[in-house]
Design an enzyme around this catalytic site. Structure first.
Site, PDB file in Angstrom:
ATOM      1  N   THR A   9       0.820  -1.216   0.000  1.00  0.00           N
ATOM      2  CA  THR A   9       0.000   0.000   0.000  1.00  0.00           C
ATOM      3  C   THR A   9       0.853   1.265   0.000  1.00  0.00           C
ATOM      4  O   THR A   9       1.947   1.288   0.561  1.00  0.00           O
ATOM      5  CB  THR A   9      -0.959   0.018   1.210  1.00  0.00           C
ATOM      6  N   LYS A  14      -2.825   2.824   6.427  1.00  0.00           N
ATOM      7  CA  LYS A  14      -3.179   1.418   6.222  1.00  0.00           C
ATOM      8  C   LYS A  14      -1.961   0.548   6.528  1.00  0.00           C
ATOM      9  O   LYS A  14      -2.060  -0.485   7.175  1.00  0.00           O
ATOM     10  CB  LYS A  14      -3.601   1.188   4.758  1.00  0.00           C
ATOM     11  N   ASP A  72      -7.405  -3.615  -0.471  1.00  0.00           N
ATOM     12  CA  ASP A  72      -8.319  -2.635  -1.066  1.00  0.00           C
ATOM     13  C   ASP A  72      -9.505  -2.531  -0.128  1.00  0.00           C
ATOM     14  O   ASP A  72     -10.060  -3.547   0.311  1.00  0.00           O
ATOM     15  CB  ASP A  72      -8.761  -3.016  -2.478  1.00  0.00           C
ATOM     16  N   SER A  73      -9.865  -1.311   0.197  1.00  0.00           N
ATOM     17  CA  SER A  73     -10.869  -1.137   1.243  1.00  0.00           C
ATOM     18  C   SER A  73     -11.673   0.127   1.005  1.00  0.00           C
ATOM     19  O   SER A  73     -11.326   0.954   0.170  1.00  0.00           O
ATOM     20  CB  SER A  73     -10.173  -1.080   2.612  1.00  0.00           C
ATOM     21  N   PHE A 155      -7.616   7.209  10.473  1.00  0.00           N
ATOM     22  CA  PHE A 155      -7.465   7.917   9.191  1.00  0.00           C
ATOM     23  C   PHE A 155      -8.780   7.823   8.420  1.00  0.00           C
ATOM     24  O   PHE A 155      -9.758   7.239   8.895  1.00  0.00           O
ATOM     25  CB  PHE A 155      -6.313   7.320   8.384  1.00  0.00           C
ATOM     26  N   GLY A 156      -8.784   8.369   7.215  1.00  0.00           N
ATOM     27  CA  GLY A 156      -9.932   8.232   6.313  1.00  0.00           C
ATOM     28  C   GLY A 156     -11.242   8.659   6.975  1.00  0.00           C
ATOM     29  O   GLY A 156     -11.350   9.748   7.549  1.00  0.00           O
ATOM     30  N   HIS A 183     -12.736  -4.056  10.038  1.00  0.00           N
ATOM     31  CA  HIS A 183     -12.799  -4.813   8.781  1.00  0.00           C
ATOM     32  C   HIS A 183     -11.403  -5.334   8.404  1.00  0.00           C
ATOM     33  O   HIS A 183     -11.238  -6.458   7.964  1.00  0.00           O
ATOM     34  CB  HIS A 183     -13.340  -3.893   7.684  1.00  0.00           C
TER      35      HIS A 183
HETATM   36  P1  ITT Z   1      -3.406   1.933  -1.759  1.00  0.00           P
HETATM   37  O1  ITT Z   1      -4.300   1.668  -2.956  1.00  0.00           O
HETATM   38  O2  ITT Z   1      -2.020   2.311  -2.147  1.00  0.00           O
HETATM   39  O3  ITT Z   1      -3.440   0.804  -0.769  1.00  0.00           O
HETATM   40  P2  ITT Z   1      -5.464   3.885  -1.017  1.00  0.00           P
HETATM   41  O4  ITT Z   1      -5.612   4.809   0.148  1.00  0.00           O
HETATM   42  O5  ITT Z   1      -5.751   4.436  -2.392  1.00  0.00           O
HETATM   43  O6  ITT Z   1      -3.974   3.239  -0.969  1.00  0.00           O
HETATM   44  P3  ITT Z   1      -7.782   2.199  -1.301  1.00  0.00           P
HETATM   45  O7  ITT Z   1      -7.886   2.377  -2.766  1.00  0.00           O
HETATM   46  O8  ITT Z   1      -8.011   0.816  -0.743  1.00  0.00           O
HETATM   47  O9  ITT Z   1      -6.339   2.628  -0.765  1.00  0.00           O
HETATM   48  O10 ITT Z   1      -8.770   3.237  -0.603  1.00  0.00           O
HETATM   49  C1  ITT Z   1      -9.052   3.097   0.739  1.00  0.00           C
HETATM   50  C2  ITT Z   1      -9.824   4.307   1.226  1.00  0.00           C
HETATM   51  O11 ITT Z   1     -10.971   3.879   1.969  1.00  0.00           O
HETATM   52  C3  ITT Z   1      -8.970   5.103   2.204  1.00  0.00           C
HETATM   53  O12 ITT Z   1      -8.250   6.108   1.539  1.00  0.00           O
HETATM   54  C4  ITT Z   1     -10.006   5.637   3.179  1.00  0.00           C
HETATM   55  O13 ITT Z   1     -10.592   6.801   2.651  1.00  0.00           O
HETATM   56  C5  ITT Z   1     -11.064   4.537   3.198  1.00  0.00           C
HETATM   57  N1  ITT Z   1     -10.778   3.562   4.268  1.00  0.00           N
HETATM   58  C6  ITT Z   1     -10.371   2.259   4.117  1.00  0.00           C
HETATM   59  N2  ITT Z   1     -10.168   1.684   5.306  1.00  0.00           N
HETATM   60  C7  ITT Z   1     -10.418   2.622   6.234  1.00  0.00           C
HETATM   61  C8  ITT Z   1     -10.356   2.637   7.636  1.00  0.00           C
HETATM   62  O14 ITT Z   1      -9.936   1.591   8.321  1.00  0.00           O
HETATM   63  N3  ITT Z   1     -10.689   3.756   8.258  1.00  0.00           N
HETATM   64  C9  ITT Z   1     -11.087   4.849   7.589  1.00  0.00           C
HETATM   65  N4  ITT Z   1     -11.160   4.936   6.257  1.00  0.00           N
HETATM   66  C10 ITT Z   1     -10.820   3.823   5.571  1.00  0.00           C
END
Ligand code: ITT
Length: 199
Positions: A9, A14, A72-73, A155-156, A183
């Protein structure tokens, strides 16, 4: 010598969570940033978390001669028909900040009443080596969306997400608590069985 796994990632938060969740395994856990090499950008054009996780794991596994773990989340909000879903990281715009994504979500949800604010976090982990998929696992965490940002950790969407059965957002809890019920925790628990089988 310890077996190695590379977390693929680019999201530092994450990465930190995954590292903690793997620390009971006898593994050397590396991140992309630890490898002094050019890493390709993966376009996440799958229709599901699973497709995107697999694409990330397989792509990196063709460049890096180690076992790759990709995550992916995202967040699926019922009142928004499952959005932001696979677009969670770029909900407000490409390369959006967490603050922008949360503001957009709260704005869209401002007239949605208390009882209709259910949401689910999803995480799919894919593990691959040398261009071959070793397995995938999934975790879900149900909860509700608040009316304002609360808390500073995580985060997020953590500051607006309250897990079911609790009164505080993920961002108000200690990271160790989130790592027990999230999750990502559920997905990694299952992913460890794949790691144990193949590494
Ligand atoms: P990588 O693809 O490089 O892993 P990314 O941040 O783009 O990085 P994703 O495409 O999987 O990863 O998007 C995940 C998004 O979903 C993340 O940026 C958050 O906005 C949200 N998210 C996922 N898990 C979360 C969590 O545990 N808590 C809060 N937000 C989360």
């Amino acid at each position: 010598m310890k077996k190695k796994i590379v977390i693929s990632t680019t999201n530092r938060n994450k990465k930190r969570e995954i590292e903690k969740l793997l620390n009971d395994m006898d593994l050397e856990v590396l991140a992309l940033s630890d490898l002094k090499m050019h890493i390709p950008h993966v376009i996440e054009d799958g229709k599901t978390f699973r497709q995107n996780a697999i694409k990330k794991a397989l792509t990196f596994s063709r460049y890096i001669n180690e076992t790759i773990l990709a995550d992916d989340s995202g967040l699926m909000v019922e009142a928004l028909g499952g959005k932001p879903g696979i677009r969670s990281s770029r909900f407000a715009r490409a390369k959006a900040t967490d603050k922008e994504n949360n503001a957009k979500l709260l704005q869209l949800m401002k007239n949605v009443p208390h009882g209709k604010r259910q949401a689910t976090f999803a995480c799919v982990i894919a593990i691959a080596k040398n261009g071959a998929l070793l397995g995938t696992s999934e975790g879900l965490c149900r909860g509700t969306i608040g009316f304002e940002l609360k808390g500073k950790s995580g985060f997020g969407y953590d500051p607006i997400f309250t897990p079911k059965g609790y009164k505080h957002t993920f961002a108000e809890f200690k990271p160790s608590f989130k790592n027990r019920i999230s999750h990502r925790a559920e997905a990694l628990k299952k992913a460890k069985l794949i790691i144990q089988k193949y590494l």
